[in-house]
Enzyme design. Structure first.
Site, PDB file in Angstrom:
ATOM      1  N   GLY A  69      -5.297   1.380 -28.747  1.00  0.00           N
ATOM      2  CA  GLY A  69      -4.232   1.329 -27.763  1.00  0.00           C
ATOM      3  C   GLY A  69      -4.257   2.639 -27.150  1.00  0.00           C
ATOM      4  O   GLY A  69      -3.592   2.905 -26.282  1.00  0.00           O
ATOM      5  N   HIS A 109       3.067   6.429 -28.734  1.00  0.00           N
ATOM      6  CA  HIS A 109       3.590   5.336 -29.378  1.00  0.00           C
ATOM      7  C   HIS A 109       4.942   4.904 -28.937  1.00  0.00           C
ATOM      8  O   HIS A 109       5.770   4.495 -29.771  1.00  0.00           O
ATOM      9  CB  HIS A 109       3.517   5.408 -30.816  1.00  0.00           C
ATOM     10  CG  HIS A 109       2.133   5.926 -31.152  1.00  0.00           C
ATOM     11  ND1 HIS A 109       2.153   7.113 -31.820  1.00  0.00           N
ATOM     12  CD2 HIS A 109       0.807   5.399 -31.422  1.00  0.00           C
ATOM     13  CE1 HIS A 109       0.807   7.544 -32.217  1.00  0.00           C
ATOM     14  NE2 HIS A 109       0.001   6.255 -32.043  1.00  0.00           N
ATOM     15  N   GLY A 167       3.615 -10.014  21.849  1.00  0.00           N
ATOM     16  CA  GLY A 167       4.588  -9.627  23.102  1.00  0.00           C
ATOM     17  C   GLY A 167       4.101  -8.165  23.458  1.00  0.00           C
ATOM     18  O   GLY A 167       4.572  -8.112  24.597  1.00  0.00           O
ATOM     19  N   CYS A 217       0.879  -7.077  24.261  1.00  0.00           N
ATOM     20  CA  CYS A 217      -0.490  -6.958  24.784  1.00  0.00           C
ATOM     21  C   CYS A 217      -0.364  -6.345  26.104  1.00  0.00           C
ATOM     22  O   CYS A 217      -1.298  -5.467  26.477  1.00  0.00           O
ATOM     23  CB  CYS A 217      -1.314  -8.225  24.835  1.00  0.00           C
ATOM     24  SG  CYS A 217      -2.808  -8.277  25.449  1.00  0.00           S
ATOM     25  N   SER A 272      -7.018  -4.550  19.661  1.00  0.00           N
ATOM     26  CA  SER A 272      -7.875  -4.411  21.124  1.00  0.00           C
ATOM     27  C   SER A 272      -8.127  -3.011  21.581  1.00  0.00           C
ATOM     28  O   SER A 272      -9.230  -2.702  22.190  1.00  0.00           O
ATOM     29  CB  SER A 272      -7.071  -4.976  22.262  1.00  0.00           C
ATOM     30  OG  SER A 272      -5.626  -4.465  22.324  1.00  0.00           O
TER      31      SER A 272
END
Ligand code: NAG
Ligand code: NAG
Length: 590
Positions: free
Chosen positions: A59, A224, A415, A417, A462
């Site tokens: 572990g 531990h 909306g 662009c 874009s």
């Protein structure tokens, strides 16, 4: 707390992990019955070498078996998760799995179970006539002397450094006495402290009942899940400052384990307890280093960061400081030489060459940024007044089309662009109106200046597409430079645009038919290239835009919007529409 695991049987998990070491390091072998990973007896090896044998509960990977290999340990003995191996396994390792004619150092961490079992094995080995020394590593300062009482100092992350030092000295030819003395000496000059945000979950067991509160961190938590010194609110700077105080404050009677002079050199080890992201661990390294330098004037000669001794997927880290001494600790070696010595063990992942450290230059690098506006002049010419008139007309057409683009994009996209295009057009127009310095007749330089504006003001997909296109356009123009001045004619533009479209294809999957601005751009470019007729090219762009009305979106903005039925056949792609308005405006003014 994370309680999901890929393995449901912890014993199978431990064995598989030990086995993997023989796959990742072909110089190792596994005794799976005794859970011993050891160096293959048939692998090259220094004669008459002291053997270093470590181990402990599983572990803590890569500890301990990950430290077996040339230049480090000779064998590691594993227990089940968080439980010491049995004395029998350990003595088997020392008696039959490692050469023992020059002696064996047995070196586990200082935990009650480990000390008992490794101690018992030590006595067995001695009884068998093997020269054996035992050392329990104890570097943790998390729990002070008063509180720790009988439990004493535990071994945590710094153990990796002790194993490296003793393993390297054995490899260099140190005697058992020297290797044992080094373990003690180095441990006396080593301090570590951990901090955790949460207990860990052991595969195959229930979840621990105690939780560290959402806004708290536990300083000194063991590997531990053992309790630490205290819990505190999470504030990174204060946390690191407390940890460093616990490591270095010589006036802390309960904790001062090392003294310090300004000349002392240190190795810094930042150890991941298993569950901290590399991103956060690196951030922690930065903060620890910053405070060491600012508040203690310590500039470590080596900074080592990684997962060395973990607590499963523990959401914590530990900081270790090893104070170096220049004395010969055996075989003509100093501690730093032993830290630097090559080691072929999976767990010792320290990639930077000692010479790189020794040649470290402390002055910051002077950052010089070249000005791309003043790139190499070209011979491709276009009168700036023509640019202003023609490009300006295209830009005005985009600005005028903004309400329509916005209306379309409100129906089929998010909306924004139209506003994005308008912002870009206005910024380029501003450059045309008030260029400083004035535009020249070098069209490559003008396109480069436009690129800078586009990169600055247009964002989103874009914006990136236009920026790539225009960068490639500048390149496409420059490619046609023959060395003597020439006008950027329609033919020149057609070639450059074709080049740009090809370049764009390397970075966007959009093709004609995908309902994007490519549906206007590609017909424009292809027609211009084939016919050298700008008006026909603009008409092709318009037609391409028209055709997007009946396309289903497979890329770009419209993919994400539902109810295609409402607009299919009626609304063009807004990006294609905006571009074709621009191209039409441009061409009509030419
Ligand atoms: C280790 O020592 C024992 C006892 O002296 C001896 O029998 C054994 O062969 C040694 N093992 C190795 C691998 O050298
Ligand atoms: C190691 O742990 C033991 C208890 O198991 C403790 O008595 C001892 O002080 C510890 N050793 C050191 C050097 O802290």
């Amino acid at each position: 707390m994370q309680t999901k695991h890929f393995f449901s049987d912890p014993n199978q998990l431990v064995l598989a992990a030990l086995h993997s070491l023989t796959l990742t390091n072909p110089s190792l072998a596994l005794d799976s019955h005794n859970k011993i990973v050891f160096r293959r007896p048939d692998a090259p090896r220094r004669a008459k070498k002291v053997s270093v044998v470590t181990g402990g509960g599983s572990g803590h990977e890569p500890a301990f078996a990950g430290f077996v290999g040339h230049g480090l340990c000779d064998a590691a003995v594993a227990g089940t998760i968080f439980a010491s191996p049995a004395a029998e396994q350990i003595s088997r390792a020392c008696i039959d799995r490692v050469p023992n004619d020059s002696g064996v150092l047995i070196i586990p961490n200082n935990y009650t179970g480990d000390v008992l079992h490794f101690g018992m094995a030590t006595e067995k080995c001695r009884a068998a006539g093997i020269k054996t020394e035992f050392f329990a590593m104890n570097d943790d300062v998390g729990v002070g002397r008063k509180k720790s009482g009988k439990v004493g100092r535990r071994g945590i992350g710094g153990a990796a450094l002790l194993l490296k030092l003793t393993g390297a000295l054995a490899e260099a030819g140190g005697t058992l006495d020297e290797v044992y003395a080094l373990a003690q000496f180095a441990n006396d000059n080593l301090v570590s402290i951990g901090a955790s945000l949460e207990h860990v979950h052991v595969p195959g067991r229930g979840a621990p009942e105690d939780h560290v509160a959402q806004d708290e961190v536990e300083i000194g938590m063991g590997i531990h899940n053992e309790p630490g010194s205290h819990r505190t609110k999470v504030d990174l700077v204060e946390l690191v400052s407390t940890m460093l105080r616990q490591l270095l404050d010589e006036s802390d009677k309960d904790r001062a384990y090392i003294t310090r002079t300004p000349q002392d050199k240190f190795v810094l080890l930042i150890n991941n307890l298993g569950g901290v992201s590399p991103l956060e661990l690196s951030g922690l390294t930065y903060e620890v280093y910053r405070q060491l330098e600012a508040n203690y004037q310590i500039k470590p000669v080596r900074v080592i960061q990684g997962s060395f001794l973990t607590s499963l997927n523990g959401l914590g880290f530990s900081v270790s400081l090893l104070k170096l001494s220049d004395k010969d600790v055996g075989a003509g070696q100093t501690m730093l030489q032993l830290i630097d010595a090559p080691a072929e063990a999976i767990g010792w992942s320290v990639p930077i060459n000692p010479s790189t450290w020794e040649n470290r230059i402390d002055t910051p690098v002077q950052l010089k940024d070249s000005n791309l506006d003043e790139s190499q002049p070209s011979n491709m010419k276009l009168d700036p007044s023509v640019v202003k008139k023609v490009l300006g007309a295209g830009l005005q057409a985009v600005i005028k089309a903004e309400p329509e683009v916005t209306r379309f994009d409100t129906l089929v996209g998010d909306g924004d662009c139209g506003i994005g295009l308008k912002r870009g057009a206005e910024a380029i127009q501003a450059l045309l109106d008030n260029p400083s310095p004035p535009l020249t007749d070098d069209i490559v330089s003008t396109v480069n200046r436009i690129v800078n504006v586009v990169e600055e003001v247009m964002d989103g997909t874009s914006g990136a597409i236009y920026a790539i296109f225009l960068n490639a356009l500048a390149h496409g123009l420059r490619d046609q430079d023959t060395g003597s001045p020439q006008q950027a004619t329609t033919e020149v533009w057609a070639k450059a645009i074709k080049h740009s479209i090809t370049s764009l294809g390397r970075y966007t999957p959009a093709k004609p038919g995908d309902r994007t601005l490519i549906d206007a751009l590609v017909p424009f470019g292809e027609t211009l290239f084939a016919k050298h007729d700008p008006k026909a090219a603009a008409a092709a762009a318009q037609q391409g835009t028209e055709s997007t009305k009946s396309m289903k979106a497979s890329l770009g903005r419209s993919v994400y919007v539902g109810s295609e039925g409402d607009w299919i056949g009626k609304i063009p792609d807004p990006g294609a529409y905006g571009l074709s308005e621009f191209l039409t405006g441009l061409v009509n003014a030419a």
